[in-house]
Design an enzyme around this catalytic site. Structure first.
Site, mmCIF file in Angstrom:
data_model
loop_
_atom_site.group_PDB
_atom_site.id
_atom_site.type_symbol
_atom_site.label_atom_id
_atom_site.label_comp_id
_atom_site.label_asym_id
_atom_site.label_seq_id
_atom_site.Cartn_x
_atom_site.Cartn_y
_atom_site.Cartn_z
ATOM 1 N N ASP A 1 9.122 5.205 7.634
ATOM 2 C CA ASP A 1 9.030 6.682 8.141
ATOM 3 C C ASP A 1 7.800 7.389 7.300
ATOM 4 O O ASP A 1 7.409 8.625 7.878
ATOM 5 C CB ASP A 1 10.251 7.085 8.678
ATOM 6 C CG ASP A 1 11.096 7.592 7.340
ATOM 7 O OD1 ASP A 1 10.383 7.288 5.940
ATOM 8 O OD2 ASP A 1 12.156 8.292 7.395
ATOM 9 N N LYS B 1 4.410 11.903 -3.135
ATOM 10 C CA LYS B 1 5.264 11.192 -2.362
ATOM 11 C C LYS B 1 6.431 11.554 -1.517
ATOM 12 O O LYS B 1 6.869 12.442 -1.573
ATOM 13 C CB LYS B 1 6.009 10.517 -3.792
ATOM 14 C CG LYS B 1 6.886 9.308 -3.357
ATOM 15 C CD LYS B 1 7.259 8.621 -4.866
ATOM 16 C CE LYS B 1 8.212 7.568 -4.719
ATOM 17 N NZ LYS B 1 8.506 6.975 -6.026
ATOM 18 N N ARG C 1 -2.220 -0.616 -10.158
ATOM 19 C CA ARG C 1 -1.018 -1.519 -10.488
ATOM 20 C C ARG C 1 -1.557 -2.957 -10.446
ATOM 21 O O ARG C 1 -2.719 -3.270 -10.255
ATOM 22 C CB ARG C 1 -0.053 -1.570 -9.253
ATOM 23 C CG ARG C 1 0.385 -0.047 -8.557
ATOM 24 C CD ARG C 1 0.276 0.090 -7.182
ATOM 25 N NE ARG C 1 0.689 1.509 -6.955
ATOM 26 C CZ ARG C 1 1.724 1.858 -6.616
ATOM 27 N NH1 ARG C 1 2.704 1.368 -6.863
ATOM 28 N NH2 ARG C 1 1.624 3.438 -6.502
ATOM 29 N N ASP D 1 4.084 -4.469 -8.055
ATOM 30 C CA ASP D 1 3.290 -3.230 -7.529
ATOM 31 C C ASP D 1 3.894 -2.031 -8.070
ATOM 32 O O ASP D 1 3.539 -1.039 -8.008
ATOM 33 C CB ASP D 1 3.387 -3.038 -5.813
ATOM 34 C CG ASP D 1 5.014 -3.306 -5.452
ATOM 35 O OD1 ASP D 1 5.417 -4.489 -5.803
ATOM 36 O OD2 ASP D 1 5.612 -2.442 -4.897
ATOM 37 N N ASN D 2 4.965 -2.352 -8.940
ATOM 38 C CA ASN D 2 5.651 -1.074 -9.766
ATOM 39 C C ASN D 2 5.343 -1.328 -11.295
ATOM 40 O O ASN D 2 5.646 -0.637 -11.966
ATOM 41 C CB ASN D 2 7.142 -1.106 -9.318
ATOM 42 C CG ASN D 2 7.192 -0.795 -8.011
ATOM 43 O OD1 ASN D 2 6.406 0.163 -7.531
ATOM 44 N ND2 ASN D 2 8.300 -1.226 -7.746
ATOM 45 N N ASP E 1 7.344 4.584 -10.761
ATOM 46 C CA ASP E 1 8.168 4.116 -9.692
ATOM 47 C C ASP E 1 9.719 4.176 -9.806
ATOM 48 O O ASP E 1 10.062 3.115 -9.968
ATOM 49 C CB ASP E 1 7.622 2.996 -8.683
ATOM 50 C CG ASP E 1 6.815 3.382 -7.497
ATOM 51 O OD1 ASP E 1 6.790 4.482 -7.413
ATOM 52 O OD2 ASP E 1 6.383 2.402 -6.646
ATOM 53 N N GLY F 1 2.909 3.644 1.359
ATOM 54 C CA GLY F 1 3.610 3.651 2.752
ATOM 55 C C GLY F 1 4.168 4.849 3.088
ATOM 56 O O GLY F 1 4.351 5.495 4.112
ATOM 57 N N ARG F 2 4.276 5.924 1.937
ATOM 58 C CA ARG F 2 4.788 6.990 2.056
ATOM 59 C C ARG F 2 4.151 8.037 1.056
ATOM 60 O O ARG F 2 4.801 8.896 0.502
ATOM 61 C CB ARG F 2 6.383 6.928 2.026
ATOM 62 C CG ARG F 2 6.864 6.496 0.605
ATOM 63 C CD ARG F 2 8.140 6.829 0.643
ATOM 64 N NE ARG F 2 8.792 6.086 -0.563
ATOM 65 C CZ ARG F 2 10.059 6.112 -0.951
ATOM 66 N NH1 ARG F 2 10.622 7.092 -0.535
ATOM 67 N NH2 ARG F 2 10.561 5.516 -1.883
ATOM 68 N N GLY G 1 0.888 -1.064 0.006
ATOM 69 C CA GLY G 1 0.017 0.100 0.160
ATOM 70 C C GLY G 1 0.880 1.194 -0.103
ATOM 71 O O GLY G 1 2.309 1.189 0.036
HETATM 72 P P1 AMP Z 1 8.870 1.098 -3.620
HETATM 73 O O1 AMP Z 1 9.920 -0.149 -3.718
HETATM 74 O O2 AMP Z 1 9.595 2.209 -3.624
HETATM 75 O O3 AMP Z 1 8.122 0.767 -4.695
HETATM 76 O O4 AMP Z 1 8.006 0.731 -2.359
HETATM 77 C C1 AMP Z 1 7.689 -0.614 -1.817
HETATM 78 C C2 AMP Z 1 6.873 -0.282 -1.068
HETATM 79 O O5 AMP Z 1 7.536 0.063 0.453
HETATM 80 C C3 AMP Z 1 5.503 0.586 -1.067
HETATM 81 O O6 AMP Z 1 4.313 0.116 -0.404
HETATM 82 C C4 AMP Z 1 5.894 1.957 -0.454
HETATM 83 O O7 AMP Z 1 4.921 2.652 -0.161
HETATM 84 C C5 AMP Z 1 6.503 1.405 0.868
HETATM 85 N N1 AMP Z 1 7.767 2.385 1.327
HETATM 86 C C6 AMP Z 1 8.898 2.596 0.614
HETATM 87 N N2 AMP Z 1 9.414 3.495 1.367
HETATM 88 C C7 AMP Z 1 8.894 3.731 2.550
HETATM 89 C C8 AMP Z 1 9.027 4.475 3.711
HETATM 90 N N3 AMP Z 1 10.090 5.481 3.698
HETATM 91 N N4 AMP Z 1 8.053 4.568 4.424
HETATM 92 C C9 AMP Z 1 7.019 3.750 4.498
HETATM 93 N N5 AMP Z 1 7.024 2.963 3.264
HETATM 94 C C10 AMP Z 1 7.895 2.998 2.395
HETATM 95 MG MG MG Z 2 6.249 1.195 -5.540
#
Ligand code: AMP
Ligand code: MG
Length: 491
Positions: free
Chosen positions: A129, A117, A187, A256-257, A266, A96-97, A94
Site C-alpha cells: 500500500d 518513507k 545500495r 537492498d538494505n 533500513d 515501494g513506499r 525499488g
Molecule cells: P524492506 O524489507 O523494508 O527493506 O522492504 C523491501 C521492499 O519492499 C522495498 O522495495 C520496499 O520499498 C518494499 N515495501 C515494504 N513495505 C511496503 C509497503 N507497505 N508498500 C509497498 N512496498 C513496500
Molecule cells: Mg529496504
C-alpha cells in the site's frame, strides 16, 4: 493535486544529481496527499546540520512538506529503482513506499538525501500500500538516533509525521511518514539492478556516479572501479564490527538494505541483544536465523560478493581476470573485519597494546557469558566499574579464572588502570535501546499519544558514553517474561 507553497524560508537548497542519471534508475512522481498531517517528533540537531530552519519546518507549511502534501522549491521527487537478494532470493525491487525529495546541500557543502518513507504507492510498490505505520517509523527514528549516539555510521531521522489516516496491517494502525536523511540511498541492490537490467553501460554510469559522490579521492585513478569496491569492503568491515561490538542485530541484511556509503540503513526488525548469544534472532520473518547476530559478519561478506559480481565487466576485459581481481579484493574482508573487531574488543577491555593471545582472551569471555546467559552490555559495564554481583556469571569458576587472566593482561601494558577505565568508559555504552524500553516508549506514543517516554529515552541515548545517573536506570535488563522478544518487519 499537490500544492506548491514551498514552505519559504525553510532553508531548502537542493541539487538533485541522482535525477540526472539515466531514467532506468528511477521514476519521477509526487507523493499521494494525506488527510491530516501532524508532527509527532522533530530532530532539531539534524535540521541544523542540514541548514534547515526548525521553526519553519514545524509550521503547517513545513509539516505539509514532511507529509508529502507539498513539494519544497528545488525538490524533484522520485522513487528509486533497485533490486536485491532477499533472504538469498533475487528480486526486482525499488522504493515501494518511499520518495527521494532531493539532495540537500548543507551550509558546509555536504550532500544528503532527503527521503520520505511511508509516502504512498509508487510503480515499485508491487502488492503493497506504500504506507508505513506510526510505531515502526518511530522505532526507526529511535534506533537510528541511538546508533548515531553510539558513533556508528547510520542514516538519520529528521521527523515523523502522523498522516491522520489508518492503514491496514494485522490490525488497523495509524499511518506515518518518516523523513530519512542519508549520505545516499544507493545500495548493493542498485548495482545489481544496473547489472541485470541496464543495456547501455548503466553499470559504468552508476559506478562513475558513486565514485564522484562518495569517493572523489579515487575517482581519477586508473583502477578506480577496483578501488571503489575495496573502499566499500573497508567501510562494511568497519561498520559490521561496530554492530557486533554493541550487540546490534540488523535483522534483514538483504543486499537492498546494504548502503554503498557504509551507513546502517533500513531499520525494520532490528534490535539490540540483551543476553549474549550469537544465535540471537529477533525478526519474526527470519525463521532459519540467516541474519542471526553471529552470522552478520559472514552475511556482509556474502553481500559484498554480490556487489563484486556486478562490477566484473569494469574490473577487466578478460572475464577470468576480472574474477581473479574481484576474489583477491573480497578475500581481504574477513581479516579487515576481524582487525576492527579485535581493536574494538580490546578497547572494551581497556587494552591499549596488542598481544597474540588477545583473540583467545576475548573469545573465552564471550563463551563464558554465553554459558551463563550474561547480559552483553552490562557484563562490560561491570568490568569497567569493577562491579561484582551474585549472578551466575560472576560466581562461576570460569569467570573467576578469566578475570585473573584479564588482570594479568592489564598488568602487562604500560598504562595504569585509570587510563584503562577511561578507555572502557568510552568503549562500553551505559545505555543501549533495549527492546523493552523501546516498546514501552512506542506503546505510550502510539496508544496514548504520550511522547514523553520516547523523548526521555532519546535523551538518555544521545550520549551513551556519558555514564550519567539518569542512564543507570536504562541499564536494567528486561524481566524474563519479556524474552524472547520478536520484532516485525517495519511494514
Ligand atoms: P524492506 O524489507 O523494508 O527493506 O522492504 C523491501 C521492499 O519492499 C522495498 O522495495 C520496499 O520499498 C518494499 N515495501 C515494504 N513495505 C511496503 C509497503 N507497505 N508498500 C509497498 N512496498 C513496500
Ligand atoms: Mg529496504
Amino acid at each position: 493535486m499537490v500544492k506548491n507553497t514551498q514552505a519559504p524560508g525553510a532553508g531548502w537548497h537542493f541539487d538533485n544529481s541522482y535525477s540526472r542519471l539515466p531514467e532506468l534508475f528511477y521514476t519521477k512522481l509526487h507523493a499521494g496527499p494525506v488527510s491530516a498531517p501532524k508532527l509527532i517528533i522533530f530532530n532539531e540537531e539534524v535540521a541544523k546540520t542540514l541548514g534547515l530552519q526548525a521553526q519553519v519546518l514545524k509550521s503547517d507549511e513545513g509539516v505539509a512538506v514532511l507529509a508529502g502534501n507539498d513539494v519544497p522549491e528545488g525538490a524533484e521527487p522520485l522513487a528509486q529503482a533497485y533490486a536485491g537478494h532477499q533472504f538469498g532470493y533475487f528480486n526486482r525491487l525499488g522504493d515501494g513506499r518511499a520518495l527521494l525529495l532531493g539532495e540537500q546541500i548543507t551550509p558546509s557543502g555536504e550532500r544528503f538525501d532527503i527521503q520520505l518513507k511511508g509516502s504512498g504507492r509508487t510503480p515499485y510498490s508491487r502488492g503493497g500500500d506504500g504506507r508505513a505505520a506510526l510505531g515502526p517509523m518511530l522505532r526507526e527514528y529511535i534506533i537510528s538516533e541511538a546508533m548515531h549516539g553510539l558513533g556508528i555510521p547510520t542514516t538519520r531521522s529528521l521527523a515523523v509525521v502522523a498522516t491522520g489516516e489508518d492503514i491496514l496491517r494485522e490490525t488497523v494502525l495509524p499511518g506515518a511518514i518518516l523523513t530519512r536523511v542519508a549520505a545516499s540511498h544507493i545500495r548493493v541492490g542498485t548495482f545489481q539492478y544496473a547489472a541485470n537490467w541496464g543495456k547501455h553501460g548503466e553499470i559504468r554510469e552508476l559506478a562513475d556516479y558513486v565514485l564522484q559522490r562518495h569517493f572523489p579521492d579515487i575517482a581519477g585513478s586508473a583502477d578506480r572501479y577496483l578501488q571503489l569496491f575495496r573502499e566499500v569492503v573497508r567501510r562494511q568491515a568497519s561498520l559490521i564490527a561496530k554492530w557486533q561490538l554493541v550487540g546490534f542485530i540488523h535483522g534483514v541484511m538483504n543486499t537492498d538494505n546494504m548502503a554503498i556509503s557504509g551507513e546502517t540503513i533500513d531499520y525494520g526488525p532490528c534490535a539490540f541483544m540483551d543476553t549474549y548469544d550469537p544465535g540471537t534472532v529477533f525478526s519474526s520473518i527470519d525463521a532459519d536465523g540467516r541474519y542471526a547476530f553471529g552470522n552478520q559478519p559472514q552475511i556482509a561478506g556474502w553481500n559484498l560478493a554480490r556487489l563484486a559480481e556486478t562490477l566484473l565487466p569494469l574490473l577487466h576485459e578478460n572475464p577470468e581476470e576480472a574474477v581473479n581481481i574481484a576474489q583477491d579484493a573480497i578475500s581481504e574482508y574477513p581479516d579487515l573485519f576481524r582487525g576492527h573487531w579485535l581493536d574494538g574488543m580490546r578497547a572494551k577491555l581497556g587494552l591499549f597494546n596488542q598481544e597474540e593471545q588477545d583473540g583467545d582472551l576475548i573469545e573465552s569471555l564471550l563463551a563464558t557469558m554465553q554459558k551463563h546467559q550474561a547480559d552483553y552490555t552490562n557484563t562490560f559495564l561491570d568490568l569497567t566499574f569493577n562491579r561484582k554481583d551474585s549472578s551466575g556469571l560472576h560466581g562461576s569458576s570460569e569467570f573467576i579464572e578469566w578475570h585473573e587472566r584479564w588482570q594479568a593482561r592489564l598488568q602487562r601494558q604500560q598504562e595504569p588502570w585509570e587510563a584503562s577505565r577511561e578507555l572502557m568508559k568510552r568503549s562500553n555504552p551505559a545505555v543501549i535501546p533495549r527492546n523493552h524500553r523501546v516498546e514501552e516508549a512506542l506503546d505510550a506514543a502510539v496508544e496514548e499519544a504520550d511522547y514523553s517516554v520516547m523523548e526521555e529515552l532519546l535523551h538518555a541515548l544521545r550520549n551513551p558514553y556519558a555514564h550519567s545517573e539518569e542512564q543507570a536506570e536504562y541499564a536494567t535488563v528486561p524481566p524474563s517474561s519479556k524474552m524472547p522478544y520478536q520484532t516485525f518487519c517495519g511494514t
